[in-house]
Scaffold this active site. Structure first.
Site, PDB file in Angstrom:
ATOM      1  NE  ARG A   1      -2.834   0.522   3.436  1.00  0.00           N
ATOM      2  CZ  ARG A   1      -2.364   1.219   4.476  1.00  0.00           C
ATOM      3  NH1 ARG A   1      -2.087   2.498   4.354  1.00  0.00           N
ATOM      4  NH2 ARG A   1      -2.178   0.640   5.648  1.00  0.00           N
TER       5      ARG A   1
ATOM      6  CG  ASP B   1      -7.022  15.329 -16.471  1.00  0.00           C
ATOM      7  OD1 ASP B   1      -6.342  14.678 -17.286  1.00  0.00           O
ATOM      8  OD2 ASP B   1      -8.088  14.916 -15.980  1.00  0.00           O
TER       9      ASP B   1
HETATM   10  C1  LIG Z   1     -11.241   9.189 -17.626  1.00  0.00           C
HETATM   11  C2  LIG Z   1     -10.777  10.513 -17.189  1.00  0.00           C
HETATM   12  C3  LIG Z   1     -10.586  10.802 -15.822  1.00  0.00           C
HETATM   13  C4  LIG Z   1     -10.904   9.812 -14.724  1.00  0.00           C
HETATM   14  O1  LIG Z   1     -10.075   8.709 -14.789  1.00  0.00           O
HETATM   15  P1  LIG Z   1     -10.482   7.230 -14.251  1.00  0.00           P
HETATM   16  O2  LIG Z   1      -9.277   6.431 -14.564  1.00  0.00           O
HETATM   17  O3  LIG Z   1     -11.710   6.806 -14.949  1.00  0.00           O
HETATM   18  O4  LIG Z   1     -10.711   7.376 -12.781  1.00  0.00           O
HETATM   19  C5  LIG Z   1     -10.095  12.051 -15.495  1.00  0.00           C
HETATM   20  N1  LIG Z   1      -9.827  12.976 -16.451  1.00  0.00           N
HETATM   21  C6  LIG Z   1     -10.021  12.726 -17.766  1.00  0.00           C
HETATM   22  C7  LIG Z   1      -9.693  13.785 -18.746  1.00  0.00           C
HETATM   23  C8  LIG Z   1     -10.494  11.498 -18.170  1.00  0.00           C
HETATM   24  O5  LIG Z   1     -10.684  11.261 -19.476  1.00  0.00           O
END
Ligand SMILES: *Cc1c(COP(=O)(O)O)cnc(C)c1O
Length: 379
Positions: free
Chosen positions: A56, A181
């Site tokens: 973990r 992101d």
């Molecule tokens: C899919 C996605 C997420 C979330 O990711 P998961 O792996 O499904 O938890 C976050 N940001 C973007 C841009 C995504 O396409």
């Protein structure tokens, strides 16, 4: 040592780790913990000489993924998590605490919007959603409590490319951290850390894994924030399993070749649909990087095109509420990723009933174009 009996043999049948040359493929350390020869050996973990204690906290496979993405993003360190969502949560909590304020783009992945709008408030963290198209608006939302500015490098599903440099400059002027992101762009096309981002997050479920067989996340960034974030991941228990980390790492090895082909196919599809009379608008970035503009294409079908018939006429192209696999897939944001976004905001953003999001795969360019033009013609 005395001869053991059946039950003991049953659990101790395996040979000791022999001294051997390394295997070509990385083994999967499918273990919850690591063993020690004596108490001094165990102490050596706490003194930093031994790397692993309990999976973990860290594990060789999850470390490979975290550190691998950190290497590609040119960040100090990285951590792999159970999903993109948990990577986002760990990143936010590494920066913001109770009483703090976060500014986020109003054009976010639906799950992220939900996390920010519904859950962070329970941690005492307030989030303001603003349009990042006009940075003056972002500037006017900054308060004394603002600790973090959050956005996506290429937005979902309308594929707007954010002016990251300007966002970083604004944040730095006010001593605010930035978190980006980078799921849609991937480090192959864009490295936000190089532009000054403090934290970069990926849903490794998408292009990093690339084969739609693993749910995983990665958070990378500067050392100080990463130490905090790693501790959050361990305490929240949102670590990734060794096997899933191994799968994501296997996917990562071909990121460049996949992105190169997929971006090229996407560009060709976007160009072809641009002139199709059944398409009212094509959303495809003009410029993400000199290597390409990504593998996502969104379209507004013309008003006369029946969306239901279109989805039914796609042949080998599958409908899937995800993206970034080697197969071309389509999704319908209105009823999937953006279902939870309030209707007024959805309308403001331009996510309507004719909007279709296409994740372009590695198939032959002509086959992809034919599949879509035929489906639109039928509908
Ligand atoms: C899919 C996605 C997420 C979330 O990711 P998961 O792996 O499904 O938890 C976050 N940001 C973007 C841009 C995504 O396409």
């Amino acid at each position: 040592m005395s001869e053991t009996n059946f039950n003991t043999k049953t659990v101790h049948f395996q040979t000791k780790e022999p001294a051997r040359n390394a295997s070509k493929a990385k083994p999967i350390y499918q273990t919850s913990a690591f063993v020690f020869t004596d108490l001094d050996d165990m102490e050596s973990f706490y003194e930093g000489e031994k790397e692993y204690l309990y999976s973990r906290y860290s594990n060789p496979n999850t470390d490979d993924l975290g550190k691998g993405i950190a290497l590609l993003e040119e960040a100090d360190d990285g951590v792999a998590t159970s999903s993109g969502m948990s990577a986002i949560l760990a990143g936010v909590l590494a920066v913001a605490k109770q009483g703090d304020h976060v500014i986020a783009s109003d054009d976010l992945y639906g799950g992220t919007y939900q996390l920010f709008a519904q859950e962070l408030i329970n941690f005492g963290i307030e989030v303001s959603f603003v349009s990042f198209e006009n940075l003056e608006q972002v500037k006017n939302t900054i308060t004394e409590q603002t600790k973090l500015i959050y956005t996506e490098s290429v937005t979902n599903p309308l594929l707007r490319v954010e002016k990251l440099e300007d966002i970083m400059t604004l944040a730095k002027e006010h001593g605010i951290k930035t978190m980006i992101d980078n799921t849609f762009a991937t480090p192959y096309l864009l490295q936000p850390t190089k532009l000054g981002a403090d934290l970069v997050v990926h849903s490794a479920t998408k292009y990093i894994g690339g084969h739609s067989d693993v749910t995983a996340g990665v958070l990378v960034g500067a050392q100080e924030l990463m130490s905090e974030a790693k501790s959050k991941v361990a305490t929240l228990g949102c670590n990734l399993s060794p096997f899933e980390a191994w799968l994501a790492c296997r996917g990562l090895k071909t990121l460049s070749v996949r992105m190169e082909r997929q971006s090229r196919n996407a560009q060709a599809l976007a160009d072809a649909l641009q002139t199709h009379e059944g398409v009212a608008r094509v959303y495809y970035p003009k410029f993400v990087s000199e290597k390409g503009n990504g593998a996502m294409v969104s379209i507004d079908l013309a008003p006369h095109v029946n969306v239901e018939t279109f989805f039914r006429s796609l042949g080998w192209v599958k409908i899937a509420p995800t993206l970034a696999g080697v197969e071309t897939t389509v999704s319908y944001p209105l009823r999937t990723s953006h279902r939870t976004i309030p209707e007024t905001l959805r309308n403001e953003l331009g996510i309507g009933k004719q909007l279709v999001r296409i994740s372009v795969g590695i198939e032959d360019e002509t086959d992809i174009i034919t599949a879509f033009t035929e489906a639109i013609d039928k509908a």
